[in-house]
Design an enzyme around this catalytic site. Structure first.
Site, PDB file in Angstrom:
ATOM      1  CB  SER A  29      -0.876  -0.001   1.257  1.00 42.89           C
ATOM      2  OG  SER A  29      -1.504   1.253   1.461  1.00 42.89           O
ATOM      3  CE1 TYR A  83      -4.142  -2.210   4.886  1.00 42.68           C
ATOM      4  CE2 TYR A  83      -3.308   0.013   4.511  1.00 42.68           C
ATOM      5  CZ  TYR A  83      -3.772  -1.201   4.019  1.00 42.68           C
ATOM      6  OH  TYR A  83      -3.855  -1.400   2.655  1.00 42.68           O
TER       7      TYR A  83
END
Length: 330
Positions: A169, A182
């Site tokens: 990401s 995350y």
């Protein structure tokens, strides 16, 4: 003088991009013999990639977490590439070991596994780190990092001289507030994939990292994020809630929901195309930043000095007129 300098800088860069584009455009042959294993196929990028690979004639081993995901793919996968859906929980060594029988049996006739796509992932608990606990981090790590390690280790013996593709990401390149677990997991995934790429180059294994910006998926669904925020706020002690104040919490939650509702890219096919290119290009890239926000904002910001990024975040808070925590207003 300046024009001459620009000429000698831009010409080599132009040649580099043209040559790179040409080399990356070449696709491997015999896709109908290139079987791929994809995790997280219940929905989102993983599910869409199953259809894209199958439509291209590639045999697909589609690992789903749920029975409904398996049944859905059995009904809807109609491409020329045979799709074999099965249950596999990337958090469980036992589940992965059971899935090995299916994968090894099917890959026998193809001479091994062409590619592993580590797509399964979760966002997990999202709010200020001050309100989270160790379990919140462990839960996310167990899917986003440990799941990648488990799956890669379990099937690496089938993939030598092939490809590994993993979702990271932009949060693996720049730390964003409210996404601590995350972000930590994605930084770790980037490091793990860099290790894999360097160590397995001797076998001819290519390792690609997909770095999407914010896209409209189940992970970024505003309703889901609202529930996550509210649940964490409710479980937090009164003393801690009083430090922040309801006004700061509601303002932060509303800003996150607004951002996800208005700025998430609906063109999820861009991420799927990056996956597909990494699997089928004769010269796949090491990294695939996907989306305008990734390429024009987050990746460039990741190269800035820490004081500059801190100033940017502080400026955003001022411009948006975020209220101060309640404890600072007394």
């Amino acid at each position: 003088m300046l024009e001459t300098l620009l000429f000698f800088i831009l010409i080599p860069i132009g040649f580099y991009w043209i040559i790179t584009w040409f080399l990356e455009k070449k696709q491997i042959e015999g896709l109908n013999r290139k079987v791929v294993l994809i995790t997280g196929c219940d929905s989102g990028f993983g599910r869409d990639l199953v259809f894209k690979c199958s439509d291209a004639g590639m045999p697909v081993l589609a690992a789903c977490l749920t029975d409904s995901g398996v049944e859905s793919l059995k009904k809807e996968a109609k491409g020329p590439g045979v799709v074999t859906p099965f249950k596999m929980d990337v958090r469980s060594d036992e589940s992965i070991e059971a899935a090995k029988e299916i994968v090894e049996e099917i890959t026998k006739k193809y001479g091994g596994l062409h590619g592993i796509v580590n797509n399964a992932g979760i966002t997990g608990a999202s709010l200020w780190d001050d309100l989270l606990n160790v379990k919140d981090y462990i839960d996310v790590m167990d899917v986003n990092l440990n799941g990648v390690v488990r799956v890669t280790h379990a099937f690496m013996h089938l993939i030598k001289k092939a490809k590994i593709v993993t979702t990271a990401s932009v949060c693996g390149r720049v730390s964003l507030p409210l996404l601590g677990p995350y972000t930590c997991s994605k930084y770790a995934v980037e490091a793990y994939c860099d290790t894999l790429r360097i160590e397995n180059a001797i076998f001819g294994v290519s390792v690609s990292i997909i770095e999407p910006g914010f896209f409209k998926t189940t992970l970024t669904d505003p309703k889901r994020i609202t529930k996550v925020f509210d649940d964490i706020w409710k479980r937090t002690t009164k003393e801690k809630r009083d430090e922040y104040g309801d006004k700061v919490f509601e303002c932060t939650k509303n800003e996150m929901i607004t951002m996800l509702s208005q700025r998430c890219n609906k063109n999820t096919y861009l991420v799927v195309n990056a996956y597909f290119h990494a699997l089928t290009s004769a010269r796949p890239r090491a990294r695939y930043p996907v989306g305008l926000d990734a390429n024009l904002i987050y990746i460039p910001v990741s190269f800035l000095p820490a004081p500059v990024t801190d100033f940017i975040f502080a400026a955003v808070r001022i411009i948006k007129q975020f209220p101060k925590p309640a404890i600072l207003q007394k």
